[in-house]
Design a protein around this motif. Structure first.
Motif, PDB file in Angstrom:
ATOM      1  N   LEU A   1       0.791  -1.308  -0.088  1.00 48.80           N
ATOM      2  CA  LEU A   1      -0.056  -0.048   0.066  1.00 48.80           C
ATOM      3  C   LEU A   1       0.652   1.413   0.038  1.00 48.80           C
ATOM      4  O   LEU A   1       0.945   2.205  -0.660  1.00 48.80           O
ATOM      5  CB  LEU A   1      -0.899  -0.140   1.366  1.00 48.80           C
TER       6      LEU A   1
ATOM      7  N   LEU B   1      -0.135   4.886  -1.284  1.00 47.44           N
ATOM      8  CA  LEU B   1      -1.229   5.234  -0.660  1.00 47.44           C
ATOM      9  C   LEU B   1      -1.231   5.518   0.758  1.00 47.44           C
ATOM     10  O   LEU B   1      -0.326   4.964   1.637  1.00 47.44           O
ATOM     11  CB  LEU B   1      -2.168   3.981  -0.743  1.00 47.44           C
TER      12      LEU B   1
ATOM     13  N   LEU C   1      -3.648   6.081   3.896  1.00 46.15           N
ATOM     14  CA  LEU C   1      -5.400   5.650   4.151  1.00 46.15           C
ATOM     15  C   LEU C   1      -5.527   6.648   5.232  1.00 46.15           C
ATOM     16  O   LEU C   1      -4.840   6.943   6.136  1.00 46.15           O
ATOM     17  CB  LEU C   1      -5.345   4.261   4.651  1.00 46.15           C
ATOM     18  N   ASP C   2      -6.973   7.020   4.939  1.00 44.48           N
ATOM     19  CA  ASP C   2      -7.613   7.975   6.121  1.00 44.48           C
ATOM     20  C   ASP C   2      -8.117   7.076   7.317  1.00 44.48           C
ATOM     21  O   ASP C   2      -8.083   5.841   7.070  1.00 44.48           O
ATOM     22  CB  ASP C   2      -8.828   8.686   5.506  1.00 44.48           C
TER      23      ASP C   2
ATOM     24  N   ALA D   1     -10.598   4.069   6.320  1.00 45.80           N
ATOM     25  CA  ALA D   1      -9.936   3.035   5.666  1.00 45.80           C
ATOM     26  C   ALA D   1      -8.998   2.288   6.355  1.00 45.80           C
ATOM     27  O   ALA D   1      -8.891   0.889   6.257  1.00 45.80           O
ATOM     28  CB  ALA D   1      -9.300   3.536   4.403  1.00 45.80           C
TER      29      ALA D   1
ATOM     30  N   LEU E   1     -11.379  -1.426   0.433  1.00 50.04           N
ATOM     31  CA  LEU E   1      -9.901  -0.766   0.013  1.00 50.04           C
ATOM     32  C   LEU E   1      -9.707  -1.095  -1.368  1.00 50.04           C
ATOM     33  O   LEU E   1      -9.112  -0.336  -2.043  1.00 50.04           O
ATOM     34  CB  LEU E   1      -9.230  -1.375   0.927  1.00 50.04           C
TER      35      LEU E   1
ATOM     36  N   GLU F   1     -12.168   0.839  -3.903  1.00 47.21           N
ATOM     37  CA  GLU F   1     -12.073   2.437  -3.971  1.00 47.21           C
ATOM     38  C   GLU F   1     -10.400   2.710  -3.815  1.00 47.21           C
ATOM     39  O   GLU F   1     -10.440   4.064  -4.520  1.00 47.21           O
ATOM     40  CB  GLU F   1     -12.720   2.872  -2.696  1.00 47.21           C
ATOM     41  N   GLN F   2      -9.613   2.265  -3.692  1.00 45.74           N
ATOM     42  CA  GLN F   2      -8.271   2.750  -3.533  1.00 45.74           C
ATOM     43  C   GLN F   2      -7.202   1.903  -4.211  1.00 45.74           C
ATOM     44  O   GLN F   2      -6.276   2.454  -5.140  1.00 45.74           O
ATOM     45  CB  GLN F   2      -7.570   3.043  -2.188  1.00 45.74           C
TER      46      GLN F   2
ATOM     47  N   ALA G   1      -5.241   2.956  -7.886  1.00 45.09           N
ATOM     48  CA  ALA G   1      -3.956   3.160  -7.931  1.00 45.09           C
ATOM     49  C   ALA G   1      -3.205   2.573  -8.889  1.00 45.09           C
ATOM     50  O   ALA G   1      -2.243   2.816  -9.481  1.00 45.09           O
ATOM     51  CB  ALA G   1      -3.412   2.949  -6.688  1.00 45.09           C
TER      52      ALA G   1
END
Length: 341
Positions: A155, A161, A163-164, A167, A321, A324-325, A329
């Motif tokens: 990640l 990435l 993450l918030d 997430a 995850l 959406e990410q 990416a």
């Protein structure tokens, strides 16, 4: 760090030692396969016959765990390579040559049922071996390490990435549930890489390779590794059928498998844990060790996750995850590469 496999002095040592063991001053050696670790394998040709030389430079990779595990497996009738000569101080072993391609290169639509049936035989033999006292445990520490590999190397390092909080919470909840599932399964002897790439298609086999990291671990780990390989994929329905075959034969052999429905869920969840771990390990091989070709199989792992995660709403944080990410990416990374070509 210089690759010891390409070090001229190490090569001279390998050749000299092999010639002494075989009593043949004209014996020649050539690279047989590439390993993800520091071991290297060489085919030795002598008087019309061939052998395998395993080179484990002592300062980098101790060969003794491999020998101890080989003895354990061979004692219980598992098919493993025979050891013909050894020099522990030099980290050199002379082994029988089990042939050229691994099972991964031999499997196809026509022979997969037969070979997987034979691999199940070997796996049940392995899982039936009593775990020795003081054996390593695939427990909380290893599971936490695997989860960390995914976050740190895949990640953050590979996909860049960050993450918030939502997430992170969703991922950690999914990982906690995967870990609890693994820890709750029956624990027995576990290879951790029981896949076609580590099996050799010999008549009395398949023979098992790369067994030095055996631990006490979850019963579903090796079956799902066999059918959801890091380098070879099959349709999900066929995998489900092979897992059901394994389950029936394991139960008949007296192994502590739960009822079929529970076992298939455990295998799915164990597969998710393994595929997430592999994404982390393969990223680390690229960025720490300079072995970038392993990342070619990222789409395979994403595919495994995509087909199984929708079955389990309990792991929805990981599915979100991914959708959406992670996938966006990966797409962003792929577009510049495509333009460069």
């Amino acid at each position: 760090m210089t690759d010891p496999a390409s070090d001229p002095q190490r090569h001279a040592l390998r050749q000299h030692w092999a010639r002494i063991q075989l009593g043949d001053d004209s014996a020649s050696i050539e690279r047989a396969s590439v390993d993800a670790g520091f071991r290297s394998y060489w085919r030795v040709h002598s008087r019309g016959r061939s052998h395998i030389l395993m080179d484990s430079p002592p300062a980098l990779e101790d060969v003794r765990p491999w020998l101890r595990m080989r003895e354990l497996l061979a004692t219980h009738a598992l098919r493993v390579p025979a050891v013909l000569a050894q020099d522990l101080d030099a980290g050199l072993l002379l082994l029988e040559d089990l042939g050229g391609p691994t099972l991964a290169k031999v499997l196809d639509e026509r022979n997969a049922d037969d070979w997987f049936g034979r691999a199940i035989d070997q796996l049940i033999t392995l899982q039936s071996i009593p775990v020795p006292e003081g054996f390593g445990q695939f427990g909380e520490a290893l599971l936490q390490r695997d989860a960390g590999l995914f976050e740190e190397w895949f990640l953050q390092r590979h996909l860049d990435l960050r993450l918030d909080c939502g997430a992170v919470e969703g991922l950690q909840l999914a990982q906690r549930r995967l870990m609890d599932n693994a820890l709750g399964q029956a624990q027995l002897l576990t290879h951790r890489d029981f896949m076609p790439r580590n099996l050799m298609p010999v008549v009395d086999g398949p023979a098992v390779l790369d067994f030095q990291d055996l631990v006490r671990g979850p019963i579903a780990y090796d079956p799902v590794s066999l059918f959801k390989d890091a380098f070879l994929s099959w349709p999900l329905a066929r995998v489900d059928d092979w897992l059901a075959q394994y389950h029936a034969r394991a139960r008949a052999a007296g192994l502590p498998v739960p009822e079929r429905r529970i076992f298939l869920r455990d295998a799915d969840w164990m597969g998710i844990q393994r595929h997430v771990k592999c994404l982390g390990i393969f990223s680390r091989l690229r960025y720490r060790d300079g072995k970038g070709h392993y990342l070619d199989d990222v789409p395979r792992f994403i595919g495994y996750l995509e087909e199984v995660l929708p079955r389990y709403p309990q792991l929805d944080g990981l599915r979100r995850l991914l959708d959406e990410q992670v996938k966006p990416a990966l797409l962003e990374r792929a577009e510049p590469l495509a333009m460069a070509r």
